[in-house]
Every structure is written in structure tokens, then in C-alpha cells.
Design a protein around this motif. Structure first.
Motif, short mmCIF file in Angstrom:
data_model
loop_
_atom_site.label_atom_id
_atom_site.label_comp_id
_atom_site.label_asym_id
_atom_site.label_seq_id
_atom_site.Cartn_x
_atom_site.Cartn_y
_atom_site.Cartn_z
N ALA A 171 -48.97 34.22 -55.30
CA ALA A 171 -49.45 35.57 -54.99
C ALA A 171 -48.81 36.56 -55.97
CB ALA A 171 -49.08 35.93 -53.55
N PRO A 172 -49.31 37.78 -56.03
CA PRO A 172 -48.72 38.77 -56.94
C PRO A 172 -47.23 39.02 -56.69
CG PRO A 172 -50.86 39.53 -56.20
CD PRO A 172 -50.54 38.28 -55.43
N ASP A 173 -46.78 38.81 -55.44
CA ASP A 173 -45.35 39.01 -55.15
C ASP A 173 -44.53 37.73 -55.37
OD1 ASP A 173 -46.20 37.50 -53.02
OD2 ASP A 173 -45.31 38.76 -51.48
N ALA A 174 -45.10 36.75 -56.06
CA ALA A 174 -44.45 35.50 -56.45
C ALA A 174 -44.16 34.57 -55.27
CB ALA A 174 -43.18 35.76 -57.25
N THR A 175 -44.89 34.72 -54.17
CA THR A 175 -44.75 33.76 -53.08
C THR A 175 -45.88 32.74 -53.18
OG1 THR A 175 -46.04 35.17 -51.59
CG2 THR A 175 -43.64 35.39 -51.48
N LEU A 176 -45.60 31.56 -52.72
CA LEU A 176 -46.57 30.47 -52.76
C LEU A 176 -47.59 30.67 -51.65
CD1 LEU A 176 -47.13 27.85 -54.28
CD2 LEU A 176 -45.80 26.67 -52.56
N VAL A 177 -48.87 30.55 -51.98
CA VAL A 177 -49.96 30.71 -51.02
C VAL A 177 -50.78 29.43 -51.02
CG1 VAL A 177 -52.06 32.01 -50.48
CG2 VAL A 177 -50.09 33.19 -51.44
N PHE A 178 -50.98 28.88 -49.82
CA PHE A 178 -51.82 27.69 -49.70
C PHE A 178 -53.25 28.15 -49.46
CE2 PHE A 178 -53.73 24.34 -46.96
CZ PHE A 178 -53.82 23.38 -47.94
N ASP A 179 -54.16 27.66 -50.26
CA ASP A 179 -55.58 28.03 -50.21
C ASP A 179 -56.39 26.77 -49.89
OD1 ASP A 179 -58.07 29.23 -50.54
OD2 ASP A 179 -57.97 29.14 -52.72
N PRO A 180 -56.58 26.45 -48.60
CA PRO A 180 -57.25 25.19 -48.25
C PRO A 180 -58.68 25.08 -48.74
CG PRO A 180 -57.00 26.56 -46.31
CD PRO A 180 -56.25 27.24 -47.42
N GLY A 181 -59.36 26.19 -48.89
CA GLY A 181 -60.75 26.16 -49.35
C GLY A 181 -60.89 26.25 -50.85
N ALA A 182 -59.77 26.44 -51.56
CA ALA A 182 -59.76 26.58 -53.02
C ALA A 182 -60.72 27.68 -53.45
CB ALA A 182 -60.08 25.26 -53.71
N THR A 183 -60.65 28.82 -52.76
CA THR A 183 -61.56 29.93 -53.05
C THR A 183 -60.87 31.15 -53.62
OG1 THR A 183 -61.33 30.69 -50.77
CG2 THR A 183 -63.20 29.25 -51.26
N LEU A 184 -59.55 31.21 -53.58
CA LEU A 184 -58.85 32.38 -54.11
C LEU A 184 -58.95 32.40 -55.63
CD1 LEU A 184 -55.63 32.39 -51.90
CD2 LEU A 184 -57.59 33.91 -51.74
N PRO A 185 -59.00 33.60 -56.20
CA PRO A 185 -59.07 33.67 -57.67
C PRO A 185 -57.74 33.29 -58.30
CG PRO A 185 -58.83 35.86 -56.74
CD PRO A 185 -59.00 34.92 -55.58
N GLY A 186 -57.79 32.87 -59.51
CA GLY A 186 -56.56 32.52 -60.23
C GLY A 186 -56.44 31.03 -60.45
#
Length: 169
Positions: free
Chosen positions: A3-18
């Protein structure tokens, strides 16, 4: 992904940009990646993994399976209950069988009747029941198609991450 604040984000649908950071769906691999700082190296910046990452991943995958089963139910591509599900199974309308993980292993095997249809048991009877508006549900049949395929993939991922636990969310 980070994430922009350097925390790890789990995206189960693989839909987040980046740019995503990919691992196999295995609890040991996930724990080892956190210990060795693999996420920071892959993201090419310092990434903070939450201490309960594995629990977050398990909860997110459980929500995803629950959402997909709910979508299948609302679209008419899933049916619950022993008799109705058995009718679909016998009529050849079954793509996958989803059964309560806390149900009897013998009953789950007997229900399938030796048919070569994928069988999943990753949610509790109470969790399946909430999806279908009941107190508990043991047997669910999902029609063949994209939803059945997605549910099967997410269940495999959840089994790999959760290992021994039955998800009741």
C-alpha cells in the motif's frame, strides 16, 4: 502488494492496481516469506507485514469463497440441502460439490457416490448455512461454469494457507 503507506495488502481477487507480489498458497511459504523479508525485496522498498498476515489471508479467502457461493446461490447456479443437491448430482448438473468441513467424512463420501466431481470441504456447516439462509448446511452443489471454477481455486488456496483449521466465518 504494498500500500502507499508501505504495509502489505492481501488482494485475493488480484484486482488492485499496481505490481503484485506472488507466493504459493502455503502456510509455510507465507511464514517463511515474512521471516526472510521477501516482500520488501520483491517490492523494492521496505514493506511492513502485519503480524497476523496468515490470519488475514485466511479470513480474506474465506470471505471470497463465501461471496462466490452467495453469488452462485443468487444466480441459481447453486443449491443446498441433501435432497435437492442429490437431485442436481444425479441429473448431471453438478460442477463441484461443496460440503461442510465439520460434517462426517463418511457422509461426504457417500453423498458423492463415487462420481468424479471435485469435492470441497473448507467451510463449516454454520458458514454454509448463513450463505443459504439456514442454521446450517452440509451439502451444496454448484453448476459447472466460471463460478464453480473460481470457488474451486479459492478453496485450494484456503486449504493451503489454513492447513488444519475449519473456517467458520
Amino acid at each position: 502488494m504494498a500500500a502507499p503507506d508501505a504495509t502489505l495488502v492481501f488482494d485475493p481477487g488480484a484486482t488492485l492496481p499496481g505490481r503484485g507480489l506472488w507466493l504459493s498458497a502455503d502456510a509455510d511459504v507465507l511464514d517463511l516469506a515474512v521471516r526472510r523479508g521477501v516482500f520488501s525485496r520483491a517490492a523494492r522498498c521496505a514493506v511492513k507485514a502485519p503480524p497476523d498476515l496468515r490470519a488475514q489471508v485466511e479470513a480474506a479467502l474465506t470471505r471470497r469463497i463465501t461471496d462466490l457461493l452467495g453469488l452462485a446461490r443468487r444466480s441459481g447456479a447453486a443449491i443446498s440441502g441433501f435432497e435437492k443437491a442429490r437431485e442436481w448430482l444425479q441429473a448431471g448438473r453438478a460442477g463441484i460439490i461443496v460440503q461442510a468441513a465439520d460434517g462426517s467424512a463418511e457422509e461426504r463420501a457417500r453423498f458423492a457416490g463415487g462420481r468424479p466431481i471435485p469435492q470441497l470441504a473448507v467451510l463449516s456447516a454454520a458458514a454454509l448455512g448463513r450463505i443459504f439462509g439456514r442454521e446450517h448446511t452440509v451439502h451444496v452443489v454448484v453448476a459447472p461454469g466460471r463460478l464453480a471454477h473460481m470457488i474451486e481455486i479459492e478453496a485450494q488456496r484456503l486449504r493451503g494457507v489454513a492447513k488444519e483449521s475449519v473456517s467458520g466465518q
